[in-house]
Every structure is written in C-alpha cells, then in structure tokens.
Enzyme design. Structure first.
Site, PDB file in Angstrom:
ATOM      1  N   ASP A   1       0.869  -1.185   0.000  1.00  0.00           N
ATOM      2  CA  ASP A   1       0.000   0.000   0.000  1.00  0.00           C
ATOM      3  C   ASP A   1       0.899   1.227   0.000  1.00  0.00           C
ATOM      4  OD1 ASP A   1      -1.771  -2.071   0.563  1.00  0.00           O
ATOM      5  OD2 ASP A   1      -2.803  -1.013   2.161  1.00  0.00           O
TER       6      ASP A   1
ATOM      7  N   ASP B   1     -15.746  -3.338   0.620  1.00  0.00           N
ATOM      8  CA  ASP B   1     -15.087  -2.938   1.863  1.00  0.00           C
ATOM      9  C   ASP B   1     -16.177  -2.552   2.852  1.00  0.00           C
ATOM     10  OD1 ASP B   1     -12.620  -3.110   0.401  1.00  0.00           O
ATOM     11  OD2 ASP B   1     -13.085  -1.162  -0.476  1.00  0.00           O
TER      12      ASP B   1
HETATM   13  O1  LIG Z   1      -7.713  -0.901  -1.217  1.00  0.00           O
HETATM   14  C1  LIG Z   1      -8.062   0.282  -1.058  1.00  0.00           C
HETATM   15  O2  LIG Z   1      -8.548   0.958  -1.991  1.00  0.00           O
HETATM   16  C2  LIG Z   1      -7.917   0.945   0.293  1.00  0.00           C
HETATM   17  C3  LIG Z   1      -8.487   2.190   0.489  1.00  0.00           C
HETATM   18  C4  LIG Z   1      -8.369   2.821   1.729  1.00  0.00           C
HETATM   19  C5  LIG Z   1      -7.692   2.213   2.757  1.00  0.00           C
HETATM   20  C6  LIG Z   1      -7.118   0.955   2.574  1.00  0.00           C
HETATM   21  C7  LIG Z   1      -7.229   0.332   1.348  1.00  0.00           C
HETATM   22  N1  LIG Z   1      -6.680  -0.918   1.134  1.00  0.00           N
HETATM   23  C8  LIG Z   1      -5.989  -1.638   2.143  1.00  0.00           C
HETATM   24  C9  LIG Z   1      -5.671  -3.003   1.691  1.00  0.00           C
HETATM   25  O3  LIG Z   1      -6.009  -3.479   0.643  1.00  0.00           O
HETATM   26  C10 LIG Z   1      -4.791  -3.808   2.639  1.00  0.00           C
HETATM   27  O4  LIG Z   1      -3.557  -3.934   1.989  1.00  0.00           O
HETATM   28  C11 LIG Z   1      -5.321  -5.179   2.879  1.00  0.00           C
HETATM   29  O5  LIG Z   1      -6.642  -5.132   3.317  1.00  0.00           O
HETATM   30  C12 LIG Z   1      -4.411  -5.969   3.860  1.00  0.00           C
HETATM   31  O6  LIG Z   1      -4.853  -5.895   5.206  1.00  0.00           O
HETATM   32  P1  LIG Z   1      -3.959  -6.456   6.424  1.00  0.00           P
HETATM   33  O7  LIG Z   1      -3.497  -7.839   6.057  1.00  0.00           O
HETATM   34  O8  LIG Z   1      -4.895  -6.474   7.618  1.00  0.00           O
HETATM   35  O9  LIG Z   1      -2.815  -5.500   6.601  1.00  0.00           O
END
Ligand SMILES: O=C(O)c1ccccc1NCC(=O)[C@H](O)[C@H](O)COP(=O)(O)O
Length: 242
Positions: A12, A131
């Site tokens: 990210d 989400d």
């Molecule tokens: O994916 C998005 O567009 C987004 C927008 C705003 C905040 C977060 C966003 N994505 C986050 C992710 O896709 C994380 O990388 C993913 O959920 C992993 O989660 P974790 O394993 O709990 O760190």
C-alpha cells in the site's frame, strides 16, 4: 486435492512510501520504506500475485502513479491494482500499467452504470472491492457509507462482475484475524470467486481461510502480518499449498 489458496502480499503506497494503516484510516500510517523494494522482496520470496494500492488516489490526496508504474514494470508476477480507479481516465491509466486486474471500490457505489459498462468491456480484468463495516459498504478511501453489501452484491452478480475482494475494515491492519463469517456469507451470496482481505495475523488464519476454498474463496491478501514479520511469505505459501 483441494485447490490451493492464492496469496497476495500487499504493498500500500502513501506519499511514495510502503505503509500499513489501521482500519484503513488516513493518518494511522506506519512506514516500511520503498514500495519497489517491498514488491521485489515478495516476488523473490515466491509470490505469484502482488496486491498494490495507491492510497493517495483512494483518499483523494494526489496519486503515486509514476511509482506504481515503476513497481508494475519491475514485476514478473500478476498484479492486482487498487485505489482511486473511478472513471475512464483512471481505469485506462491503471490498465496501461499492464496489471492483471484492477479493483473498483467507490465507483461501484457511486457510478454503478459506469461499473456495469466496464465489467461488460473488460470482464475478468475488473474485480470489485467490497469494503465493509458490518454490512455497510464504504467508499472514498473507506471514509463514506455507500449502501448495503448484499444489495450491491446482488446487483454486481447480475451485471456479471467476475470477482470480489472482501475486506472487513474493522479487522484491516489490526492483526486480529480475518472475519471468516463474513467470507462465508459473501460466498453464499455469489458464485464468483472471493479474495479475502484484512486481519490476517498467523499461518493458522491462512489455513482457516484456505478451508473456505471449496465455498468460493480463491485468495487472501496479506499485509501487516508480513511487514510485522509474524511469519515469512515462504512459510505462508507453504502453509496454503495443498
Ligand atoms: O484498497 C483500497 O482501496 C484501500 C483504500 C483505503 C484504505 C485501505 C485500502 N486498502 C488496504 C488493503 O487493501 C490492505 O492492503 C489489505 O486489506 C491488507 O490488510 P492487512 O493484512 O490487515 O494488513
């Protein structure tokens, strides 16, 4: 043998850095340095997929387009690209990176006609990110409510959406374990593959998600757990390989 669970290590990107957020909240960033180095590390550890998010584009605080391009150019593996893909221009720029598929989030809530059009045009290259907080969808970088999960899912199923990426925002970035019940109920409401996201903390969490492969879970995104070194990507790939 049950098909294996795909793993998608996450990178990210916020303000040029690889970061992790808690509950996806802007301002909760922990920085982990170069996104390119992180992506190359996951690739050399054996990842077949990279989940790459432009958080600035998702939050509306600019974008990291050039850097995202550098990362996708350096990848020999499949890339799922997310963040701020909401219209023809941003979709064209995302697809021009050569990524394998894109995740649409906000657009699926705010411009459903456009999403139906691009699903019809691009098929499997389009996934929709569902989400949720509870069963309420969130858009605009997860900051605004955007309707009911199951009503939206029914509409997207009818429009031919190829795949869903399902995130429980309450779990995301917390290392508290995935919401398996949410994954089960989403799988029961669609015959399309589901990618799980948010909360993975251990190899046992990944094994528990892998148990849902027969229900329709195809993959799992893993972010914080890898950066926090809860386990290695090599161990994770081994844990879900059968
Ligand atoms: O994916 C998005 O567009 C987004 C927008 C705003 C905040 C977060 C966003 N994505 C986050 C992710 O896709 C994380 O990388 C993913 O959920 C992993 O989660 P974790 O394993 O709990 O760190």
């Amino acid at each position: 043998m049950a098909p294996k669970l795909e793993l998608l290590p996450a990178v990210d990107v916020r303000d040029g850095q690889a970061v992790r957020l808690v509950h996806g909240e802007s301002g909760s960033e922990t920085s982990y340095g170069s996104p390119l180095e992180a992506a190359l590390a996951w690739q050399s550890s054996g990842a077949e997929w990279l989940h790459l998010v432009d958080l600035d584009a998702a939050f509306g605080t600019g974008d990291n387009r050039a850097l995202i391009r550098d990362v996708t150019d350096a990848m020999d593996i499949k890339v799922e690209l997310s963040g701020g893909i909401r219209d023809d221009d941003t979709l064209a720029a995302a697809l021009a990176t050569g990524c394998t598929r894109v995740n649409l989030g906000t657009a699926a809530l705010e411009t459903p006609e456009w999403v139906a059009k691009v699903i019809a045009e691009h098929g499997d290259k389009i996934a929709v990110g569902l989400d949720v907080r509870g069963t309420t969808l969130r858009g605009r970088g997860w900051t605004r409510d955007g309707g009911d999960l199951y009503e939206t899912l029914e509409r997207l199923n009818a429009e031919g959406c190829a795949r869903y990426v399902v995130t429980d925002i309450a779990k995301d970035g917390t290392l508290q374990g995935p919401n398996l019940e949410l994954l089960r109920t989403v799988c029961a409401a669609t015959d399309r593959p589901v990618v799980a996201s948010g909360g993975v903390s251990s190899l046992d969490d990944l094994r528990a998600i892998a148990e849902l492969v027969p229900l329709g879970v195809e993959g799992s995104i893993v972010g914080k757990a890898l950066y926090a070194k809860a386990f290695t990507l090599e161990a994770a790939l081994e844990a879900v390989s059968s």
